[in-house]
Design a protein around this motif. Structure first.
Motif, short mmCIF file in Angstrom:
data_model
loop_
_atom_site.label_atom_id
_atom_site.label_comp_id
_atom_site.label_asym_id
_atom_site.label_seq_id
_atom_site.Cartn_x
_atom_site.Cartn_y
_atom_site.Cartn_z
N VAL B 258 0.85 -1.19 0.00
CA VAL B 258 0.00 0.00 0.00
C VAL B 258 0.89 1.25 0.00
O VAL B 258 1.99 1.25 0.54
N SER B 259 0.40 2.32 -0.67
CA SER B 259 1.07 3.63 -0.63
C SER B 259 0.22 4.56 0.24
O SER B 259 -1.01 4.41 0.30
N ALA B 260 0.90 5.50 0.90
CA ALA B 260 0.16 6.46 1.74
C ALA B 260 1.01 7.72 1.88
O ALA B 260 2.19 7.74 1.50
N ALA B 261 0.41 8.79 2.44
CA ALA B 261 1.15 10.05 2.58
C ALA B 261 2.35 9.87 3.50
O ALA B 261 3.45 10.35 3.23
N ARG B 262 2.15 9.12 4.59
CA ARG B 262 3.27 8.90 5.52
C ARG B 262 3.09 7.52 6.15
O ARG B 262 2.09 7.26 6.84
N ILE B 263 4.04 6.66 5.89
CA ILE B 263 3.96 5.29 6.41
C ILE B 263 4.55 5.28 7.83
O ILE B 263 5.64 5.83 8.05
N PRO B 264 3.86 4.66 8.79
CA PRO B 264 4.42 4.56 10.13
C PRO B 264 5.76 3.81 10.12
O PRO B 264 6.05 3.06 9.18
N ALA B 265 6.54 3.97 11.17
CA ALA B 265 7.84 3.29 11.27
C ALA B 265 7.64 1.78 11.24
O ALA B 265 6.59 1.27 11.68
N ALA B 266 8.65 1.09 10.74
CA ALA B 266 8.53 -0.36 10.57
C ALA B 266 8.20 -1.06 11.88
O ALA B 266 7.39 -2.00 11.90
N SER B 279 9.34 2.09 2.82
CA SER B 279 9.84 3.41 2.46
C SER B 279 8.85 4.40 3.08
O SER B 279 7.74 4.00 3.48
N PRO B 280 9.20 5.68 3.16
CA PRO B 280 8.28 6.64 3.82
C PRO B 280 6.91 6.71 3.15
O PRO B 280 5.93 7.11 3.78
N SER B 281 6.84 6.30 1.83
CA SER B 281 5.55 6.43 1.15
C SER B 281 4.92 5.10 0.73
O SER B 281 3.83 5.08 0.18
N ARG B 282 5.64 3.98 0.94
CA ARG B 282 5.05 2.68 0.51
C ARG B 282 5.60 1.56 1.39
O ARG B 282 6.78 1.58 1.79
N VAL B 283 4.74 0.60 1.66
CA VAL B 283 5.18 -0.53 2.49
C VAL B 283 4.59 -1.82 1.94
O VAL B 283 3.52 -1.82 1.31
N THR B 284 5.34 -2.90 2.15
CA THR B 284 4.85 -4.24 1.77
C THR B 284 4.94 -5.13 3.01
O THR B 284 5.99 -5.19 3.66
N LEU B 285 3.84 -5.80 3.29
CA LEU B 285 3.76 -6.63 4.50
C LEU B 285 3.34 -8.05 4.12
O LEU B 285 2.54 -8.25 3.20
N ALA B 294 -8.81 -7.95 8.61
CA ALA B 294 -8.65 -6.89 9.60
C ALA B 294 -7.58 -5.89 9.20
O ALA B 294 -7.70 -4.68 9.47
N VAL B 295 -6.52 -6.39 8.54
CA VAL B 295 -5.38 -5.51 8.21
C VAL B 295 -5.74 -4.53 7.09
O VAL B 295 -5.37 -3.36 7.13
N VAL B 296 -6.47 -5.01 6.06
CA VAL B 296 -6.76 -4.14 4.91
C VAL B 296 -7.49 -2.86 5.34
O VAL B 296 -7.07 -1.75 4.96
N PRO B 297 -8.57 -2.93 6.13
CA PRO B 297 -9.22 -1.68 6.55
C PRO B 297 -8.27 -0.77 7.34
O PRO B 297 -8.33 0.47 7.20
N ALA B 298 -7.40 -1.37 8.14
CA ALA B 298 -6.46 -0.56 8.92
C ALA B 298 -5.51 0.21 7.99
O ALA B 298 -5.23 1.40 8.22
N LEU B 299 -5.06 -0.43 6.94
CA LEU B 299 -4.15 0.24 6.00
C LEU B 299 -4.89 1.32 5.21
O LEU B 299 -4.36 2.40 4.94
N LEU B 300 -6.13 1.02 4.83
CA LEU B 300 -6.91 2.00 4.05
C LEU B 300 -7.27 3.22 4.89
O LEU B 300 -7.59 4.29 4.34
N ALA B 301 -7.16 3.09 6.20
CA ALA B 301 -7.49 4.22 7.09
C ALA B 301 -6.35 5.23 7.18
O ALA B 301 -6.53 6.34 7.70
N PRO B 303 -3.79 8.20 6.10
CA PRO B 303 -4.03 9.38 5.26
C PRO B 303 -3.54 9.14 3.82
O PRO B 303 -2.44 8.62 3.63
N GLU B 304 -4.37 9.50 2.83
CA GLU B 304 -4.06 9.37 1.39
C GLU B 304 -3.66 7.94 1.02
O GLU B 304 -2.78 7.71 0.18
N SER B 305 -4.28 6.98 1.67
CA SER B 305 -3.99 5.57 1.36
C SER B 305 -4.45 5.24 -0.07
O SER B 305 -5.54 5.62 -0.48
N ARG B 306 -3.61 4.55 -0.84
CA ARG B 306 -3.96 4.24 -2.24
C ARG B 306 -3.13 3.03 -2.73
O ARG B 306 -2.20 2.62 -2.05
#
Lengths: 267, 334
Positions: B258-266, B279-285, B294-301, B303-306
């Motif tokens: 998922v990409s987002a405006a600011r990815i939380p720390a690993a 990376s600060p704008s994209r993460v793979t889990l 449960a995880v997908v809604p959390a990631l979509l929440a 900011p600017e998740s896409r």
């Protein structure tokens, strides 16, 4: 082999010959160089004619023009070997070494027929043609007038000689399944073939047996000349056929065993 | 189940391989005393393939894939076991059997090097006794499918690798084989050419109903073409089934990007799953299948998740995991 099988082999030979002719025509310089070498080869084969006509001595009971008949037959066989068998053996040995024999084995025809027609050097046939011409000239000079029986006997021993030549080639090919890089065997064979210039009566003891039964040069050149000169004994005709058939059976069995051992290459 | 085309039972192949140390001295010694070892390339392989299947045959280098294909094609005599292809015993090399199969090896060629490919096609027409009208139709269709019209009249030595492979495929298919063994058919090709060859193989399989057994180091080839995969390693069968089943068995975690405006720390993401890339704008889990909902809604929440995607682990990774697991099992057993 049935009639349809024989037709299939003939079609295969024609198709492979066409490919070799196309390959020879692909490079213009190579084509003309091969042609020049073919003419040179033929001329070299005729040189003994010039030498012999300047000496009137006999060799092992053979007069100069009788020797020329043997030389003519030698050139026929040398031309056949150089044009048809040697290039096919070299190409097939390379296939075995590199594993590209796979492509031949995947075709629905006798793999041995494919190997023995894998390449031709058409220009070397000029030597065979020159040899045939020399044979005719020699027979005229000797004053021989072969009847149908003599010509038939000569054709039988020539056929037996060709079968023997090919059987030895197949055995060389089988050896290359065991030990790679045996192309030099074909050059050794080429050199050995030079012994066939001389009538077999020149050789004595083990050499005579060797050149009659194992490497049957006597069958290839001496016996056809004897047949055309009316000197071939019926027993020799039988020996020629039996030797050729025996060599062919041995060669065919070796080929089948070699195919079972084939390990291909590259995986 | 539909008709079985390939049936192998306990198939094995052993080779005697010569070896020596490096250097002139060792080479001279080897002239008189050669050292050899027996290599078991294929060990007791049992396998069945139904008519019309597309099967990917996978394994690391030296796993025995090519040796198996060569036994299936009748080039090698098995040391033990049996194999039947289309009802024939391959190593007997019956003419009808050879007319019904084709083996294409990416690194080898059947085309005459100095001549245009059309001349080899003509030779194959004679050898396979293909009727002139059928030959013409097949050639036109294959040339059209592979977009090879401009290359078949050029000398083969002047063709690029991809162009040569197109011509090899045409030469291999002119007789209309019903069983196709393809060994690395896209090796060394660029991405566009690989895609073209893949598309062609799929079309041939679907239109002719031909059975295809394919080896490839490019997992994209296998993933795109083969509903079923067979994995061998050190000559032994390791897996036989669908890619999905293999992935579930070896690497059941789902891969979510998922990409987002600011990815939380690993470190803060550990509760969601294992971080594969950050990376600060994209993460793979990698996430357990039961946790995906449960995880997908959390990631979509965020900011600017896409650009959220949920996939299985890549096949290459799954294969690596499979082979390392097999090695570990063997070490523990040994």
């Amino acid at each position: 082999m049935g009639r349809s099988g024989a037709r299939a082999v003939l079609r295969l030979i024609a198709a492979q010959a066409r490919m070799s002719a196309l390959a020879a025509l692909q490079y213009r310089l190579g084509f003309w160089t091969e042609g020049l070498l073919g003419a040179l080869w033929s001329a070299i084969g005729v040189i003994p004619l010039l030498v012999a006509t300047s000496y009137q001595e006999t060799v092992a009971g053979w007069g100069p023009w009788e020797l020329m008949a043997v030389t003519g037959l030698f050139m026929v066989f040398s031309g056949i070997f150089g044009a048809l068998l040697q290039p096919a053996l070299i190409e097939s040995m390379e296939h075995i070494r590199r594993g590209s024999l796979d492509a031949l084995l995947l075709r629905p025809v006798d793999a041995l027929a494919l190997c023995l027609t894998a390449a031709f050097s058409p220009w070397r046939l000029t030597e065979a043609a020159a040899g045939a011409a020399l044979l005719v000239v020699a027979l005229v000079k000797v004053g021989a007038a072969p009847d149908l029986w003599m010509i038939g006997a000569a054709l039988v021993v020539i056929a037996a000689g060709i079968v023997g030549l090919y059987a030895l080639g197949i055995l060389a090919l089988c050896a290359s399944f065991l030990a790679m890089q045996l192309q030099n065997l074909t050059y050794l064979f080429d050199a050995l073939l030079d012994f066939a210039r001389w009538p077999s009566s020149v050789f004595r003891g083990p050499l005579k047996a060797l050149f009659t039964f194992v490497v049957p040069f006597a069958v290839m050149t001496t016996m056809p000349a004897e047949a055309l000169l009316g000197r071939l004994a019926a027993v020799d005709l039988g020996i020629a056929v039996v030797v050729a058939a025996g060599l062919l059976v041995i060669a065919r069995r070796c080929w089948s065993a070699s195919l079972r051992r084939y390990a291909s290459a590259g995986g | 189940m539909s008709e079985l085309v390939v049936r192998a039972e306990g198939l094995s192949k052993r080779f005697t391989v010569a070896h020596r140390e490096a250097g002139l001295g060792a080479a001279v010694r080897a002239l008189f005393r050669r050292q050899t070892t027996t290599v078991e390339a294929v060990r007791g392989l049992s396998l069945s393939i139904a008519r019309g299947e597309r099967v990917g045959f996978l394994g690391p280098n030296g796993a025995g894939k090519t040796t198996t294909l060569k036994m299936f094609a009748g080039l090698l005599l098995p040391s033990a076991g049996s194999v039947r292809v289309g009802g024939w015993t391959p190593h007997q090399r019956e003419r009808e059997f050879l007319r019904s199969i084709s083996l294409v090896v990416g690194q080898k060629r059947q085309l005459s090097w100095d001549l245009p490919a059309v001349d080899t096609f003509e030779l194959n027409r004679v050898i396979f006794e293909i009727e002139g009208r059928i030959f013409k139709q097949r050639l036109e269709r294959l040339v059209s499918l592979l977009a090879a019209g401009s290359i078949i009249e050029k000398p083969v030595r002047q063709l690029s690798l991809g162009e040569r492979m197109k011509c090899e495929l045409i030469a291999a298919l002119l007789h209309g084989p019903q069983v196709l063994f393809l060994d690395e058919p896209t090796i060394g090709m660029d991405v566009a050419m690989q895609a073209a060859i893949r598309g062609f193989i799929r079309t041939y399989n679907e239109e002719e109903g031909a059975t295809v057994l394919l080896t490839s180091h490019y997992m994209e080839d296998v993933a795109a073409l083969c509903p079923r995969i067979v994995v061998i390693d050190e000559g032994r069968l390791r897996f036989d089934g669908s890619i999905e089943a293999l992935t579930r068995e070896i690497s059941p975690l789902r891969r979510i990007s998922v990409s987002a405006a600011r990815i939380p720390a690993a470190a803060a993401l550990a509760a969601l799953g294992r971080v594969v890339e950050w990376s600060p704008s994209r993460v793979t889990l990698d996430v357990a299948p039961e946790a995906v909902a449960a995880v997908v809604p959390a990631l979509l929440a965020w900011p600017e998740s896409r650009e959220l995607s949920v996939k299985d682990a890549p096949l290459e990774e799954v294969m690596r995991a499979l082979f390392s697991r097999a090695k570990t099992d063997e070490e523990e057993a040994g």
